[in-house]
Design a protein around this motif. Structure first.
Motif, short mmCIF file in Angstrom:
data_model
loop_
_atom_site.label_atom_id
_atom_site.label_comp_id
_atom_site.label_asym_id
_atom_site.label_seq_id
_atom_site.Cartn_x
_atom_site.Cartn_y
_atom_site.Cartn_z
N CYS A 7 0.83 -1.20 0.00
CA CYS A 7 0.00 0.00 0.00
C CYS A 7 0.87 1.25 0.00
CB CYS A 7 -0.89 -0.02 1.24
SG CYS A 7 -1.95 1.41 1.40
N SER A 8 0.52 2.20 -0.85
CA SER A 8 1.27 3.46 -0.90
C SER A 8 0.90 4.39 0.26
CB SER A 8 1.03 4.16 -2.24
OG SER A 8 -0.35 4.43 -2.40
N GLU A 9 -0.20 4.10 0.95
CA GLU A 9 -0.65 4.93 2.06
C GLU A 9 -0.01 4.49 3.39
OE1 GLU A 9 -2.84 7.53 1.64
OE2 GLU A 9 -2.76 7.12 -0.51
N CYS A 10 -0.07 3.17 3.68
CA CYS A 10 0.38 2.70 5.00
C CYS A 10 1.43 1.59 4.95
CB CYS A 10 -0.83 2.22 5.81
SG CYS A 10 -1.64 0.77 5.11
N ASN A 11 1.88 1.20 3.77
CA ASN A 11 2.92 0.20 3.56
C ASN A 11 2.54 -1.21 4.01
OD1 ASN A 11 4.73 1.90 2.29
ND2 ASN A 11 5.56 2.61 4.24
N ASN A 12 1.27 -1.49 4.19
CA ASN A 12 0.83 -2.86 4.46
C ASN A 12 0.64 -3.58 3.13
OD1 ASN A 12 0.59 -3.19 7.35
ND2 ASN A 12 -1.00 -1.60 7.24
N MET A 13 0.54 -4.90 3.21
CA MET A 13 0.42 -5.69 1.99
C MET A 13 -0.96 -5.51 1.36
SD MET A 13 1.69 -9.55 1.52
CE MET A 13 0.28 -10.58 1.46
N LEU A 14 -0.99 -5.47 0.02
CA LEU A 14 -2.23 -5.39 -0.73
C LEU A 14 -2.67 -6.79 -1.11
CD1 LEU A 14 -1.49 -2.39 -3.10
CD2 LEU A 14 -2.86 -2.38 -1.03
N TYR A 15 -3.98 -7.03 -1.04
CA TYR A 15 -4.54 -8.34 -1.36
C TYR A 15 -5.44 -8.22 -2.58
CZ TYR A 15 -2.92 -9.69 3.25
OH TYR A 15 -2.13 -9.96 4.33
N PRO A 16 -5.48 -9.28 -3.42
CA PRO A 16 -6.33 -9.22 -4.61
C PRO A 16 -7.81 -9.16 -4.24
CG PRO A 16 -5.27 -11.37 -4.41
CD PRO A 16 -4.73 -10.52 -3.32
N GLU A 36 -6.05 -0.09 -5.54
CA GLU A 36 -5.43 0.29 -6.82
C GLU A 36 -5.66 -0.83 -7.82
OE1 GLU A 36 -0.78 -0.59 -6.40
OE2 GLU A 36 -1.49 0.95 -5.00
N GLY A 37 -5.65 -0.47 -9.09
CA GLY A 37 -5.92 -1.43 -10.15
C GLY A 37 -4.77 -2.39 -10.36
N GLY A 38 -5.13 -3.57 -10.81
CA GLY A 38 -4.12 -4.58 -11.11
C GLY A 38 -3.75 -4.51 -12.58
N ASP A 39 -2.46 -4.54 -12.88
CA ASP A 39 -2.00 -4.48 -14.27
C ASP A 39 -1.95 -5.85 -14.92
OD1 ASP A 39 0.01 -5.20 -12.55
OD2 ASP A 39 1.59 -4.14 -13.64
#
Length: 120
Positions: A7-16, A36-39
């Motif tokens: 995450c660009s906000e809190c640096n925690n992991m992003l999940y699908p 955020e969108g997945g590429d």
């Protein structure tokens, strides 16, 4: 190849996460609800690899194959004193080269690896 996203906000992991309405893949933070969108639509990739022993299990009668070299090696299972041998064909860097043996007795067919270092 998939990798971890943070995450660009809190640096925690992003999940699908799936956006059902727009039919797109999103990555969402479980802490601050940032999305955020997945590429790449690939979420998980499972790579299977076969060992040399697995590949020879497909060939049931190795002892009849004239292309394999033979050695006077005693089978640890039945005591027969002749075996065919071959080397691992794995091209991965983390696999060391090993000798594999298959008993030439038609009743046995046991396969094993050489731990002493070579055919005798």
């Amino acid at each position: 190849m998939a990798s971890f996203r943070f995450c660009s906000e809190c640096n925690n992991m992003l999940y699908p996460k799936e956006d059902h309405h727009n039919r797109i893949l999103l990555f969402a933070c479980r802490n601050c609800n940032h999305e955020e969108g997945g590429d790449n639509p690939c979420v998980y990739r499972h790579v299977l690899s076969n060992t040399a022993m697995d590949l020879t299990m497909q060939h049931a009668d190795l002892y009849n194959d004239p292309t394999y070299p033979r050695a006077n090696k005693t089978c640890p299972q039945c005591g027969y004193n002749q075996a065919v041998f071959f080397m691992s064909r794995a091209k991965r860097a983390d696999v060391s080269m090993k000798l594999y043996f298959a008993c030439c007795s038609p009743d046995c067919g046991h396969r094993w690896t050489d731990v002493t270092g070579g055919a005798k």
